[in-house]
Motif scaffolding. Structure first.
Motif, short mmCIF file in Angstrom:
data_model
loop_
_atom_site.label_atom_id
_atom_site.label_comp_id
_atom_site.label_asym_id
_atom_site.label_seq_id
_atom_site.Cartn_x
_atom_site.Cartn_y
_atom_site.Cartn_z
N PHE A 221 0.83 -1.20 0.00
CA PHE A 221 0.00 0.00 0.00
C PHE A 221 0.88 1.25 0.00
O PHE A 221 2.00 1.25 0.51
N ASN A 222 0.33 2.34 -0.53
CA ASN A 222 1.03 3.62 -0.51
C ASN A 222 0.92 4.26 0.86
O ASN A 222 0.27 5.28 1.05
N SER A 223 1.56 3.64 1.83
CA SER A 223 1.58 4.17 3.18
C SER A 223 3.03 4.31 3.63
O SER A 223 3.94 3.76 3.01
N THR A 224 3.25 5.05 4.70
CA THR A 224 4.60 5.31 5.16
C THR A 224 5.20 4.07 5.81
O THR A 224 4.47 3.17 6.25
N PRO A 225 6.52 4.00 5.89
CA PRO A 225 7.15 2.86 6.58
C PRO A 225 6.64 2.68 8.01
O PRO A 225 6.46 1.55 8.45
N SER A 226 6.43 3.78 8.73
CA SER A 226 5.95 3.64 10.12
C SER A 226 4.55 3.06 10.16
O SER A 226 4.20 2.33 11.10
N ALA A 227 3.73 3.36 9.14
CA ALA A 227 2.38 2.79 9.09
C ALA A 227 2.45 1.28 8.86
O ALA A 227 1.63 0.53 9.40
N VAL A 228 3.42 0.83 8.07
CA VAL A 228 3.60 -0.61 7.84
C VAL A 228 3.97 -1.31 9.15
O VAL A 228 3.43 -2.38 9.48
N VAL A 229 4.87 -0.70 9.91
CA VAL A 229 5.27 -1.28 11.20
C VAL A 229 4.08 -1.36 12.14
O VAL A 229 3.82 -2.40 12.77
N ALA A 230 3.32 -0.26 12.24
CA ALA A 230 2.18 -0.22 13.15
C ALA A 230 1.13 -1.26 12.76
O ALA A 230 0.58 -1.96 13.63
N LEU A 257 12.15 -2.09 8.02
CA LEU A 257 12.52 -3.35 8.66
C LEU A 257 13.34 -3.18 9.95
O LEU A 257 13.06 -3.89 10.93
N PRO A 258 14.33 -2.27 10.01
CA PRO A 258 15.04 -2.12 11.29
C PRO A 258 14.11 -1.74 12.44
O PRO A 258 14.28 -2.22 13.57
N THR A 259 13.13 -0.89 12.15
CA THR A 259 12.18 -0.49 13.19
C THR A 259 11.32 -1.66 13.61
O THR A 259 11.07 -1.88 14.80
N LEU A 260 10.85 -2.44 12.64
CA LEU A 260 10.02 -3.61 12.96
C LEU A 260 10.80 -4.60 13.82
O LEU A 260 10.28 -5.09 14.84
N LEU A 261 12.03 -4.89 13.44
CA LEU A 261 12.82 -5.86 14.21
C LEU A 261 13.14 -5.32 15.61
O LEU A 261 13.18 -6.09 16.58
N THR A 262 13.37 -4.03 15.71
CA THR A 262 13.59 -3.43 17.03
C THR A 262 12.36 -3.58 17.91
O THR A 262 12.46 -3.90 19.11
N ARG A 263 11.18 -3.35 17.32
CA ARG A 263 9.93 -3.51 18.07
C ARG A 263 9.75 -4.96 18.52
O ARG A 263 9.38 -5.24 19.66
N LEU A 264 10.01 -5.89 17.61
CA LEU A 264 9.87 -7.31 17.94
C LEU A 264 10.79 -7.68 19.10
O LEU A 264 10.39 -8.36 20.05
N GLU A 265 12.04 -7.25 19.01
CA GLU A 265 13.01 -7.58 20.05
C GLU A 265 12.62 -6.95 21.38
O GLU A 265 12.69 -7.59 22.44
N ARG A 266 12.20 -5.70 21.32
CA ARG A 266 11.85 -4.98 22.54
C ARG A 266 10.67 -5.63 23.25
O ARG A 266 10.58 -5.63 24.49
N GLU A 267 9.75 -6.23 22.47
CA GLU A 267 8.55 -6.82 23.06
C GLU A 267 8.70 -8.31 23.32
O GLU A 267 7.72 -8.99 23.66
N GLY A 268 9.90 -8.84 23.18
CA GLY A 268 10.16 -10.22 23.58
C GLY A 268 9.82 -11.28 22.56
O GLY A 268 9.74 -12.47 22.89
N TYR A 269 9.66 -10.91 21.28
CA TYR A 269 9.40 -11.90 20.23
C TYR A 269 10.71 -12.56 19.80
O TYR A 269 11.80 -12.00 19.98
#
Length: 296
Positions: A221-230, A257-269
């Motif tokens: 989708f034509n959305s921002t990278p942060s929207a994809v992460v959210a 992708l770096p933001t997504l992986l950071t979120r995953l790691e931070r939340e214990g995935y």
């Protein structure tokens, strides 16, 4: 505006909105096109894969505060060897990362570099003609230790083709990817997740593990990278685990992708590495999927 023209415009708007969403059911992620952004239409069966998506101004700035800080990282989980449907069992807070439609020079390498920094691996479902066009990139995925599957030769909607044509397309894609990387591929994903019970059975008889999807990032989708992460994290919070679908042909995916992986790691995935089990041919009922699905 005349009343008749107003009605006509409304009818066109409703029609376009309907084209964006494929009907499905609660037991399946057959619908991978979200209602919140109906203006972005799916590729048709014979449309080419988009190779030059819109450039995202300021996208790198958007992720700067939450990207990788250099480690050490603790995101890598176990290696899961799959030889049957029953082998693919993810525990709570386990995910498998998967990327479709590549390889795409520049973007795929950026994704591989990010995966390497976080110490995790992904599964790349390659389109045959893309692998043929970019063999060095395809081989780098293999050399980096990531898993490779096939995604047909030219990415058509197999549900709109005859059975024989669909199977020829699947075989063509499988052989093209295998020839480029120099080894067999054991995983397959249906473009648009458009399958049938007959096709799934036939694919399994080709000794291919069918990869389904639990969490669709909708990075097309034509959305921002942060929207994809959210969007991805919102789905993951609801499910708790599963196979995540992304696409390595989009710049926004490499950026987020770096933001997504950071979120995953931070939340214990934990990111699970998916591998095909053993060297012997799998059984004819081989279908690996993230959850039990209703098949038509």
């Amino acid at each position: 505006m005349p009343y008749r023209l107003l009605l006509a415009g409304l009818a066109v708007s409703l029609s376009l909105a309907g084209c964006a969403t494929k009907p499905g059911n609660d037991a399946s992620l057959k619908t991978s096109y979200a209602a919140e952004e109906p203006h972005h239409k799916r590729l048709k069966a014979n449309d080419p894969v988009e190779m030059e998506p819109t450039k995202w101004a300021g996208a790198e700035l958007e992720t700067r505060e939450t990207t990788d800080t250099g480690g050490p990282h603790h995101l890598a989980g176990r290696t899961l060897e799959v030889a049957s449907l029953h082998d693919l069992k993810l525990a709570d807070k386990e995910v498998i990362l998967s990327f479709d439609d590549g390889p795409a020079p520049g973007k795929t390498e950026r994704i591989l570099a990010t995966l390497d920094r976080f110490g995790v691996k992904a599964t790349f479902m390659m389109v045959g003609e893309m692998a043929q066009a970019h063999p060095a990139t395809a081989r780098k995925v293999l050399a980096d230790g990531d898993t490779i599957g096939s995604h047909t030769f030219r990415h058509p909607d197999l549900d709109k083709m005859s059975f024989d044509m669909a199977m020829a397309e699947i075989a063509h894609g499988e052989h093209a990817v295998a020839k480029v990387i120099g080894t067999d591929v054991s995983f397959f994903r249906f473009p648009y997740l458009a399958d049938s019970k007959r096709l799934r059975t036939a694919v399994a008889m080709r000794d291919l593990v069918v990869m389904d999807v639990d969490i669709d990032s909708k990075d097309y989708f034509n959305s921002t990278p942060s929207a994809v992460v959210a969007r991805t994290m919102d789905q993951l919070h609801r499910r708790g685990r599963g196979i995540i679908l992304m696409h390595d042909i989009h710049s926004r995916t490499a950026t987020m992708l770096p933001t997504l992986l950071t979120r995953l790691e931070r939340e214990g995935y934990k990111v699970v590495t998916l591998k095909y089990k053993g060297t012997s041919a799998p059984t004819t009922d081989l279908v690996a999927e993230a959850s039990i699905r209703l098949m038509r």
